[in-house]
Design an enzyme around this catalytic site. Structure first.
Site, short mmCIF file in Angstrom:
data_model
loop_
_atom_site.label_atom_id
_atom_site.label_comp_id
_atom_site.label_asym_id
_atom_site.label_seq_id
_atom_site.Cartn_x
_atom_site.Cartn_y
_atom_site.Cartn_z
N GLU A 251 0.89 -1.18 0.00
CA GLU A 251 0.00 0.00 0.00
C GLU A 251 0.92 1.22 0.00
OE1 GLU A 251 -2.28 0.41 3.60
OE2 GLU A 251 -3.67 1.87 2.77
N HIS B 196 -4.71 -4.44 -0.57
CA HIS B 196 -4.26 -3.37 -1.46
C HIS B 196 -3.35 -3.86 -2.58
CE1 HIS B 196 -6.18 -0.20 0.80
NE2 HIS B 196 -5.62 -0.65 1.92
O1 LIG Z 1 -5.59 0.66 4.52
C1 LIG Z 1 -5.07 0.59 5.63
N1 LIG Z 1 -3.77 0.24 5.75
C2 LIG Z 1 -3.18 0.12 6.95
N2 LIG Z 1 -3.79 0.36 8.10
C3 LIG Z 1 -5.07 0.72 8.04
C4 LIG Z 1 -5.76 0.86 6.83
N3 LIG Z 1 -7.02 1.22 7.11
C5 LIG Z 1 -7.10 1.31 8.45
N4 LIG Z 1 -5.93 1.02 9.01
C6 LIG Z 1 -5.59 1.01 10.42
O2 LIG Z 1 -6.38 0.05 11.06
C7 LIG Z 1 -6.67 0.46 12.37
C8 LIG Z 1 -8.13 0.31 12.61
O3 LIG Z 1 -8.51 -1.01 12.52
C9 LIG Z 1 -6.18 1.87 12.52
O4 LIG Z 1 -5.03 1.86 13.29
C10 LIG Z 1 -5.88 2.31 11.12
O5 LIG Z 1 -4.78 3.19 11.07
ZN LIG Z 2 -7.01 -1.65 5.23
#
Ligand SMILES: O=c1[nH]cnc2c1ncn2[C@@H]1O[C@H](CO)[C@@H](O)[C@H]1O
Ligand SMILES: [Zn+2]
Length: 473
Positions: free
Chosen positions: A321, A345
């Site tokens: 990502e 991703h």
């Molecule tokens: O797309 C993503 N990539 C990495 N971390 C993510 C993404 N979306 C959310 N969080 C992370 O997941 C946690 C909540 O469950 C949060 O810490 C957020 O920063």
């Molecule tokens: Zn995610």
């Protein structure tokens, strides 16, 4: 003549190779396909000479209201989409629900802890000494409800533009800090999880895998529930939802921890989740890391622990990502070598032909979350999303919504819209949509029997959907 023949053959080859390109449509599906392609082509043609009107090229917060009026979008809303396999539990219910419902409940307090506004349910403000808590009701009365609620909304969403990836992630992380304690209040947690499923169900999604962490759920008197109880409450809520909405086939949990933890913390977390999974084999699907991928550790840093844990646990790693080439994106390689079930991703995967080939031969699906990538600033215009290349190669792709709450979305259809309008060729229609839905069931971590039932439910919905489109067009 030869030229024309060769030209036609190449085009035919490309369209067969495209995701879903091998699907043969029934007579009914062909008729519906015509309707869908007509709507798609009308929207594309309007934008063709004026790409300002091409909704997937705009920043989502600016396009959302216009998407709501799109005829293609209304078809996609109705379409049975199968599953959302990449959704973060704590950002999965709409911000309207958070603000309009949860923040209006009694005993909710707000206060600044380390300069970040936090919300928490308390019996008395003295019971948590991290800050001077004020009743949210008082804050709201003082400022007037519209003003206060608007302020909350700006706190809980990423609807502005930011200078770069780092600043957008800074704000993104704070949102979770703001809501975490509020959502860990046991009665709210139950209602919240129910609402998450409700919004997916309302969007014609029948199954989901939620990335979450084990929250120490608390009661107003300050008592907290054990990890075992967390899963019990989770499982009961899913069961309650399924009995209220029999067309919904289930929800599983993917344990997700911050990608920067020390090795010993990870070791304990892995052992714990392996143990808890023995008691909840149908609920706990596996393990993932969350957080800004440029930060913290790489999968390679953890590979010894993960190799060991992988004997007892399935992985669903976020990997690649990133826009960087040659460091962060190497998480893709380790995700593959660590036998990940899917890749979250995989934005950088097209830059690595060997990894791409490996992932394909191991049948590892890619969870793409286009709106997330745009809001978190990997790309701007969905036509530039690398998943278009992967779909053209027939790579198994599934669509996730990642953190819909954060961009004021709900359900999965907005992401489907972006994929359909910006990442598939003009003449790709129902065959690709059908394949995306089927993929979401096939590449889920449901067991054989669960998959069979989900496919059966989906097929029933699909038939109804075809009839409805025929009836209304
Ligand atoms: O797309 C993503 N990539 C990495 N971390 C993510 C993404 N979306 C959310 N969080 C992370 O997941 C946690 C909540 O469950 C949060 O810490 C957020 O920063
Ligand atoms: Zn995610």
């Amino acid at each position: 003549d030869d030229y024309l023949q060769e030209r036609a053959a190449i085009l035919a080859q490309e369209s067969t190779n495209f995701l879903g390109g091998n699907n043969t449509l029934t007579v009914k599906e062909k008729t519906v396909n015509k309707i869908i392609l007509e709507a798609k082509n009308t929207e594309l043609s309007m934008a063709y000479n004026n790409s300002r009107d091409f909704l997937p090229a705009l920043h989502f917060p600016r396009s959302k209201n216009r998407i709501n009026k799109s005829p293609v979008f209304s078809i996609i809303r109705k379409l049975p989409k199968g599953a959302s396999l990449h959704t973060h539990l704590l950002a999965a219910a709409s911000v309207d629900y958070l603000i309009g419902n949860i923040t209006y409940r009694e005993n909710l307090y707000g206060g600044f802890v380390n300069n970040v506004f936090k919300l928490k349910f308390l019996q008395s403000p003295e019971s948590d000494t991290r800050c001077n808590w004020t009743l949210v009701k008082e804050l709201r009365d003082k400022e007037t409800a519209p003003v206060f609620d608007q302020w909350l909304r700006s706190l809980l969403t990423l609807t502005e533009t930011y200078p770069n990836v780092e600043t957008v992630w800074d704000k993104f992380k704070k949102i979770f800090t703001t809501t975490y304690d509020m959502l860990a209040y046991r009665p709210v947690f139950e209602d919240y999880l129910y609402q998450v499923l409700r919004e997916l169900h309302d969007d014609n999604v029948i199954y989901t895998e939620l990335k979450g962490t084990i929250m120490p759920l608390y009661e107003l008197d300050g008592t907290t529930h054990s990890k075992e109880e967390f899963f019990q409450i989770f499982a009961n809520t899913v069961e309650r939802f399924k009995s209220d909405f029999p067309a919904f086939t289930g929800a599983k949990y993917i344990h997700s921890i911050y990608r920067g933890v020390e090795n010993d913390v990870l070791k304990t977390a892995l052992e714990e989740i392996i143990e808890l999974r023995k008691h909840h084999p149908d609920l706990i699907a596996g393990f993932d890391f969350v957080g800004f991928e440029e930060e913290g550790c790489t999968l390679f840093d953890y590979h010894l622990l993960l190799l060991e844990a992988g004997k007892h646990l399935n992985f669903f790693f976020h990997a690649g990502e990133t826009n960087w080439f040659g460091h962060t994106d190497l998480n893709l390689l380790d995700a593959i070598l660590l036998n990940t079930s899917r890749i979250g991703h995989g934005f950088a995967l097209v830059k690595h032909p060997k990894m791409l080939q490996l992932a394909k031969s191991r049948n590892i699906a890619l969870e793409i979350c286009p709106i997330s990538n745009q809001v978190l600033m990997l790309n701007q215009d969905h036509r530039n999303h690398p998943a278009a290349v992967l779909m053209a190669l027939g790579f198994p792709v599934v669509i996730g919504n990642d953190d819909p709450s954060i961009w004021d979305a709900t359900g999965l259809s907005y992401d489907w819209f972006m994929v359909f309008m910006a990442m598939t060729p003009r003449d790709s229609g129902l065959e690709v949509l059908k394949q995306l839905a089927i993929n979401s069931i096939v590449y889920s971590s449901m067991g054989v029997e669960e998959k069979r039932r989900s496919l059966e439910v989906w097929e029933g919905q699909w038939d109804k959907f075809l009839d409805e489109i025929l009836k209304t067009n």
